[in-house]
Design an enzyme around this catalytic site. Structure first.
Site, PDB file in Angstrom:
ATOM      1  N   LEU A  10       7.000  89.830  29.529  1.00  0.00           N
ATOM      2  CA  LEU A  10       8.124  88.882  29.514  1.00  0.00           C
ATOM      3  C   LEU A  10       9.423  89.576  29.080  1.00  0.00           C
ATOM      4  O   LEU A  10      10.468  88.941  28.973  1.00  0.00           O
ATOM      5  CB  LEU A  10       7.826  87.698  28.585  1.00  0.00           C
ATOM      6  CG  LEU A  10       6.691  86.780  29.061  1.00  0.00           C
ATOM      7  CD1 LEU A  10       6.361  85.739  28.000  1.00  0.00           C
ATOM      8  CD2 LEU A  10       7.048  86.096  30.370  1.00  0.00           C
ATOM      9  N   GLY A  11       9.364  90.869  28.860  1.00  0.00           N
ATOM     10  CA  GLY A  11      10.549  91.619  28.427  1.00  0.00           C
ATOM     11  C   GLY A  11      11.456  91.961  29.604  1.00  0.00           C
ATOM     12  O   GLY A  11      11.224  91.534  30.743  1.00  0.00           O
ATOM     13  N   GLN A  12      12.484  92.771  29.320  1.00  0.00           N
ATOM     14  CA  GLN A  12      13.503  93.060  30.346  1.00  0.00           C
ATOM     15  C   GLN A  12      12.897  93.763  31.568  1.00  0.00           C
ATOM     16  O   GLN A  12      13.118  93.358  32.693  1.00  0.00           O
ATOM     17  CB  GLN A  12      14.626  93.925  29.749  1.00  0.00           C
ATOM     18  CG  GLN A  12      15.851  93.991  30.657  1.00  0.00           C
ATOM     19  CD  GLN A  12      16.707  95.235  30.458  1.00  0.00           C
ATOM     20  OE1 GLN A  12      16.324  96.172  29.772  1.00  0.00           O
ATOM     21  NE2 GLN A  12      17.866  95.234  31.067  1.00  0.00           N
ATOM     22  N   ASP A  34       1.669  89.136  27.206  1.00  0.00           N
ATOM     23  CA  ASP A  34       2.774  89.214  26.246  1.00  0.00           C
ATOM     24  C   ASP A  34       2.324  88.514  24.967  1.00  0.00           C
ATOM     25  O   ASP A  34       1.370  87.725  24.989  1.00  0.00           O
ATOM     26  CB  ASP A  34       4.039  88.542  26.801  1.00  0.00           C
ATOM     27  CG  ASP A  34       5.303  89.116  26.168  1.00  0.00           C
ATOM     28  OD1 ASP A  34       6.024  89.876  26.847  1.00  0.00           O
ATOM     29  OD2 ASP A  34       5.571  88.831  24.976  1.00  0.00           O
ATOM     30  N   ARG A  36       3.924  86.243  23.509  1.00  0.00           N
ATOM     31  CA  ARG A  36       4.321  84.822  23.564  1.00  0.00           C
ATOM     32  C   ARG A  36       4.121  84.315  24.980  1.00  0.00           C
ATOM     33  O   ARG A  36       3.942  85.119  25.906  1.00  0.00           O
ATOM     34  CB  ARG A  36       5.790  84.668  23.145  1.00  0.00           C
ATOM     35  CG  ARG A  36       6.720  85.318  24.115  1.00  0.00           C
ATOM     36  CD  ARG A  36       8.024  85.747  23.478  1.00  0.00           C
ATOM     37  NE  ARG A  36       8.649  86.742  24.330  1.00  0.00           N
ATOM     38  CZ  ARG A  36       9.635  86.482  25.190  1.00  0.00           C
ATOM     39  NH1 ARG A  36      10.129  85.277  25.311  1.00  0.00           N
ATOM     40  NH2 ARG A  36      10.131  87.430  25.946  1.00  0.00           N
ATOM     41  N   ASP A  52      -1.410  90.535  21.637  1.00  0.00           N
ATOM     42  CA  ASP A  52      -0.687  91.317  20.635  1.00  0.00           C
ATOM     43  C   ASP A  52      -1.239  92.739  20.767  1.00  0.00           C
ATOM     44  O   ASP A  52      -2.418  92.983  20.492  1.00  0.00           O
ATOM     45  CB  ASP A  52      -0.983  90.728  19.243  1.00  0.00           C
ATOM     46  CG  ASP A  52      -0.436  91.588  18.113  1.00  0.00           C
ATOM     47  OD1 ASP A  52       0.112  92.676  18.401  1.00  0.00           O
ATOM     48  OD2 ASP A  52      -0.572  91.182  16.950  1.00  0.00           O
ATOM     49  N   TYR A 141      13.375 104.809  16.707  1.00  0.00           N
ATOM     50  CA  TYR A 141      13.014 104.624  18.117  1.00  0.00           C
ATOM     51  C   TYR A 141      12.776 105.988  18.786  1.00  0.00           C
ATOM     52  O   TYR A 141      11.798 106.187  19.498  1.00  0.00           O
ATOM     53  CB  TYR A 141      14.166 103.882  18.794  1.00  0.00           C
ATOM     54  CG  TYR A 141      14.007 103.566  20.260  1.00  0.00           C
ATOM     55  CD1 TYR A 141      13.058 102.647  20.695  1.00  0.00           C
ATOM     56  CD2 TYR A 141      14.859 104.134  21.211  1.00  0.00           C
ATOM     57  CE1 TYR A 141      12.960 102.299  22.043  1.00  0.00           C
ATOM     58  CE2 TYR A 141      14.770 103.789  22.548  1.00  0.00           C
ATOM     59  CZ  TYR A 141      13.821 102.872  22.954  1.00  0.00           C
ATOM     60  OH  TYR A 141      13.734 102.535  24.289  1.00  0.00           O
TER      61      TYR A 141
END
Ligand code: AKB
Length: 315
Positions: A10-12, A34, A36, A52, A141
């Site tokens: 569901l991310g970019q 995902d 969520r 998760d 990161y």
């Protein structure tokens, strides 16, 4: 036919890659996951599981249940959020990656995970940054990305896992907004230009970073995953970039469509420092030589399309 498990779908990147892969390989063959659940197409247009990635048993169970042969591991925190929550970033970015690699090893899956221009640091050559060069990042990161590249190399050499990766630049898209990245300004500027004809940038003028339009990024993932593995000399993520610009160049390009567009600055010291520690422009020639990487969009073409699509959406 491939059977693919995507984490962070569901991310970019995930939301668009899931849709594209479902078009190519069939909806039932792409298992989106995902942490969520939403009402998005990703959830409703094919198999979807809550996952998760720090839970290795759950990851293994879902991969086994769907008999997947490919894992695209995208779940991660981006650079600015990782700098605010370094321990969470370490646990999620490294814990998730090693879990996904372990499942790929056990189930003999092909494996993809993105690295980033964030894997470079202030002592890296800034211009035409080579594929193999100094990697001493100063962000959490970046530390995660370098360790991740090394881990993928290790799983390839030690266990024969078919690991592949790309060092993505900032990715620009009108579909799903990014969250918590340093390059996010280059997406926000288009939304604000269409809505308010002005934008206040947290990245300073004269700060150059590599960027790529999402359709080129998605094609690059598919092309790399389809490439003949025997031709790949690099398993530690390929440099890939389509363009490099600073906020002023974006503004100049936007003014060709919205002449009254105003760009102001309110520099965020944290994200500015991250941006300054990254290269101005990386060299993608190994990706071009080893698997034929190519892009279709430059700043001009991308700007025309972004403003056009966002204008239609806002009407
Ligand atoms: C970020 O800004 O954190 C990402 C990236 C370049 O990896 N977009």
């Amino acid at each position: 036919m491939k059977k693919v498990l995507i984490t962070g779908s569901l991310g970019q990147i995930g939301s668009e890659l899931t849709t594209k892969m479902r078009e190519i390989y069939g909806s039932e063959n792409i298992i989106a996951t995902d942490i969520r659940k939403t009402t998005s197409d990703v959830v409703t247009s094919g198999p979807f599981e809550i996952l998760d990635v720090t839970d290795q048993t759950a990851l293994f169970t879902i991969a086994k249940k769907h008999k997947v042969d490919t894992i695209i591991h995208l779940a991660a925190l981006l650079s600015a959020t990782a700098e605010q929550k370094p321990l969470l970033a370490w646990n999620l970015n490294m814990g998730g990656l090693v879990n996904a690699l372990e499942v790929a090893r056990e189930l003999q899956c092909q494996f993809f995970t993105p690295s980033s221009i964030g894997a470079f640091g202030p002592t890296t050559p800034k211009d035409w940054t080579p594929q193999d060069t100094i990697q001493r990042p100063t962000t959490m990161y970046g530390v995660n990305k370098v360790a991740g590249e090394l881990l993928c190399d290790y799983y390839h050499h030690k266990f024969g896992v078919d690991t592949r990766g790309l060092r993505f630049p900032g990715l620009i898209s009108y579909v799903t907004p990014p969250g918590g990245g340093t390059t996010d300004y280059a997406v926000e500027i288009y939304y604000e230009a269409v809505k308010h004809k002005r934008y206040t940038s947290y990245i300073d003028k004269g700060t150059y970073m590599d960027m790529m339009y999402m359709p080129d990024a998605l094609n690059a993932v598919i092309q790399l995953m389809e490439a003949d593995g025997s031709k790949l000399k690099h398993r530690n993520s390929f440099n890939v970039s389509a363009m490099s610009f600073d906020p002023e160049q974006m503004a100049t390009e936007i003014r060709k469509t919205i002449p009254e567009f105003v760009l102001n600055y309110q520099v965020d010291p944290v994200r500015q420092a991250i941006a300054e520690s990254w290269p101005n422009h990386i060299d993608s020639s190994c990706a071009i030589e080893e698997w034929g990487f190519k892009t279709e969009y430059n700043l001009e073409k991308m700007t025309r399309e972004m403003l056009g699509k966002l204008k239609v959406e806002s009407q």
